[in-house]
Design a protein around this motif. Sequence first.
Motif, PDB file in Angstrom:
ATOM      1  N   MET A 114       0.828  -1.198   0.000  1.00 55.09           N
ATOM      2  CA  MET A 114       0.000   0.000   0.000  1.00 55.09           C
ATOM      3  C   MET A 114       0.867   1.255   0.000  1.00 55.09           C
ATOM      4  O   MET A 114       1.988   1.229   0.497  1.00 55.09           O
ATOM      5  CB  MET A 114      -0.906   0.024   1.246  1.00 55.09           C
ATOM      6  N   ASN A 116      -0.310   5.441   0.691  1.00 56.46           N
ATOM      7  CA  ASN A 116      -1.362   6.473   0.832  1.00 56.46           C
ATOM      8  C   ASN A 116      -2.753   5.882   0.584  1.00 56.46           C
ATOM      9  O   ASN A 116      -3.532   6.383  -0.212  1.00 56.46           O
ATOM     10  CB  ASN A 116      -1.111   7.655  -0.100  1.00 56.46           C
ATOM     11  N   ASP A 117      -3.030   4.739   1.281  1.00 61.90           N
ATOM     12  CA  ASP A 117      -4.337   4.070   1.184  1.00 61.90           C
ATOM     13  C   ASP A 117      -4.628   3.562  -0.227  1.00 61.90           C
ATOM     14  O   ASP A 117      -5.769   3.295  -0.574  1.00 61.90           O
ATOM     15  CB  ASP A 117      -5.459   5.008   1.633  1.00 61.90           C
ATOM     16  N   ARG A 118      -3.624   3.460  -1.054  1.00 62.73           N
ATOM     17  CA  ARG A 118      -3.815   2.938  -2.404  1.00 62.73           C
ATOM     18  C   ARG A 118      -2.963   1.679  -2.572  1.00 62.73           C
ATOM     19  O   ARG A 118      -1.790   1.669  -2.247  1.00 62.73           O
ATOM     20  CB  ARG A 118      -3.400   3.998  -3.440  1.00 62.73           C
ATOM     21  N   ARG A 286      -5.213  10.878  10.897  1.00 66.51           N
ATOM     22  CA  ARG A 286      -4.730  10.809   9.509  1.00 66.51           C
ATOM     23  C   ARG A 286      -3.223  10.588   9.507  1.00 66.51           C
ATOM     24  O   ARG A 286      -2.513  11.023  10.423  1.00 66.51           O
ATOM     25  CB  ARG A 286      -5.054  12.101   8.766  1.00 66.51           C
TER      26      ARG A 286
END
Length: 911
Positions: A114, A116-118, A286
């Motif tokens: 992963m 950045n959440d991708r 975050r």
Amino acid sequence: MFVVLATITSTLLFLYWKKNIQQREDFIHANLALAKLVSEFTVFPLVFDDKSGVEEQLSPLFKDSRVVYLRLDKGSDVVSKYDPYALDANLPAGLENREWVWGARHFYFKVPIMQNDRQLGILKGAFRLDELKKQQWQELRFMLLVLGIALMCSYSLALSLRRFIMAPITRLEQHTRLSADKAHSGDLLLPAPQTNDEISRLYEAFNLLMQRVQQREAEILRFNNELEIKIGQRTEELRAKSEELDNYFNYALDLFLIADFSGIIRKINPQWQTVLGYATAEMEGRPFMQFVHPDDWPKTRESMRILSEHHPMTDFVNRYRHLDGAYRWIEWSCIPKDGLIYAAARDITERKQAEEHLRLASSVYQNSSEAMLVADPEHNILSVNPAFSTITGYGQDEVVGKHPRLLDSGKHDAEFYQNVWLQLGRTGYWQGEIQIRHKNGETYVQWLTLNNVYDDDGRVIRRVALFYDITEKKKTEEQIWFQANYDPLTNLPNRRLFADRLQHEIRKAKREKQYLVLFFLDLDRFKEVNDTFGHRMGDALLVDAAKRIRGCIRETDTVARLGGDEFTVIVSELADVGDVDRIAQAVVDVLSQPYFFDNRHVYVSASIGIAVYPSDAEDAEDLVRYADQAMYAAKNKGRNGFCYFTPSMQEASQKRMLILTDLHSAIPRGELEVYYQPILNLQTGAIYKAEALIRWRHPQRGLINPAEFIPIAEEHGLIRDIGEWVFCQVASQLKTLQAEQQTRFQISVNVSPLQFQGLDNCLAHWPVYLEKHGVSQDNVIIEITEGLLLEANDKVAEQLLHFARNNMQIAIDDFGTGYSSLSYLKKFDIDYLKVDKSFIFHLAADSDDLALTKAIVIMAHQLGLKVIAEGVETELQRQLLLEMGCDYVQGYLIAKPMPADQFAAFLQAAR
């Protein structure tokens, strides 16, 4: 016994089962942690499709003997694959939806990669279970051995306990239970058996323990009371301390942040909103990497790695994104503790900007082309930049610690420096020109700027000097000023400087109530010198003439060249104008003296117009205009002299201006007319020639003589349009006359020399125009003056020959008054000579004019030319011309010039 054995067996089996479970979990966690660690370091190679980087990150797993399968996918592409046992085709089906699967011989796992959440890719793999199973088998054998020993020992112990231990212990247990149910008293003691074994000693120890318990209970009660008091006090202290820490955390000027090792922000203080603009809720929860500048990601990840190894970090700097999109510089001090990162930070953006400004200032200081010097308040030099050494020749080691006076050129007095330091002390600033001495002794002009630098209390702590060499600039400015104000040929003031000086002298004369005289001077026939001897000699003559004029006046007077051969002289500070005639005559005399160039003498003269302030005019523009008018009056009087301005000159000038203004619209308004004067053939008495003459019928002034407006038209360039209009009118009239008279009729058209000038060659189309309108080209005679032949250039010659080639005849008008060479008459294929009327007016028997006219007729006939006599007004003149063989006559004796309709009637009557 059975219970003991069952308990021991169950305990050992449970321990073995728990050990196996723990080993499996440890195996799973260890291998998954290894795979996740590799996947984290594979992110950047995978982002940039760096296969070699991917291979480098996976190489530790390839070398591990436990690894039997490894595959890295990015989307539908296989980035890397390690499968020596062909397991790829037989992966467990459950692996697609689970993180790991426990197989019969292998442990399978799947780790997403992963950023950045991708999800960038998926790492799949398998490990051997041989080592784990071997370890578990060893554990089983050890357990079985322990179980056997335990069973044997248990059996023996059971026998002993039953005999010697169990009964006393049972009694002791019952007593203990009873004691536990009662209040504390002496009943806690139990009589010991009368034996000297462990049981008796156990009873004694039990009784001793009960005594101690009673004592300890008392102490515990006392200590408990004291502890409750201290806990209350400590709780209050901790509450106050916690409140103090919360206040410090929330209201401190510094930034505080708590995050976990995965990079998630757990808590921040409100100061972050002041620095970055985000609310606390927008940042907590975050990943802080979302706020870090992309260029700072590598070093930020490296700092996280160091913190994950439980090493603190200080003075770490990176950039965080502000809510408005800008980035702020943040300096960190971080401590890892209990799985969290405790960080204190501060905004150092202004410090960074100040550092950048200092670097920029230092770069400017070192690389500036302008010299810079820094001195202390006592003027001792502290530092200089490289440009200082380049400009002055002194190195830094030669000037540091010394006074700037070592650059003194000696060109400035003490008062100059006193004024400089006085202004510097009063305003903290001085700027101006200064001359300094170079190390080699030469003097240069510099533009110097001095500034004081003050501390917070307003005291001078530094003096800064900045200067650059303007020596060449000064020379260039002086040269530009000279070129802008002086004539480059004669070095006299030009029109611009003349106007400025004239204004100045008029103001001065007005203030001191004196006279001022302005000479406007023009060289006579200077153009002939240029045309005859060339511009080089013409320029030399102008230079000599300027020196001669300069020698006739005082040093305080001004001589200027306005352009061409026009000069002006300003004679100022005159109490009366009595000496003006003497000065003007001296200038006329000296300019009329011969000029000697290239072994030849050249003669010119001068015409001078004079205007006087304030009697003639009080305005500079009017004074120049009046002097110019007076100069033209001097030329009209015969040149080589001077003339004062009179009001009648202004009246004539105004009249000329009115004529010029109205002449511009004369053709459009139809005010011009063509008159025709017949020309008589003396031999036949027939009239088949005429001269076209222009007339202007002004709506207010009536018929204006051509002698008034033709010179003005020539002077201002209108003659070309007028000449073109006359030609077109003549062509139209010729076509009418040919139709009415049924004869070949010729009309002479006067052409000004100015019509031959210009780039468009406006006369070249005349033969074509005649042919186009059905007029024979030999019906038009072109009349020119002798002056045109004298000044003829290649263009004029070509045009005259062009007329001749198209059967258009050429006539020389006013012959005998000019200076034309007889060779020109043949060179330009001339057809007619028109004897000027000044010869005809006094024509009489035995007169000089008769001899001259006769000579002209004889010469013309010898050259094959025809002669036309102008101005014939008497029968005697006609008879004398006939006797000498003149071909044609023209004058009032024959007929006056008349309009076209009258001329047609005249011809009709003559027939």
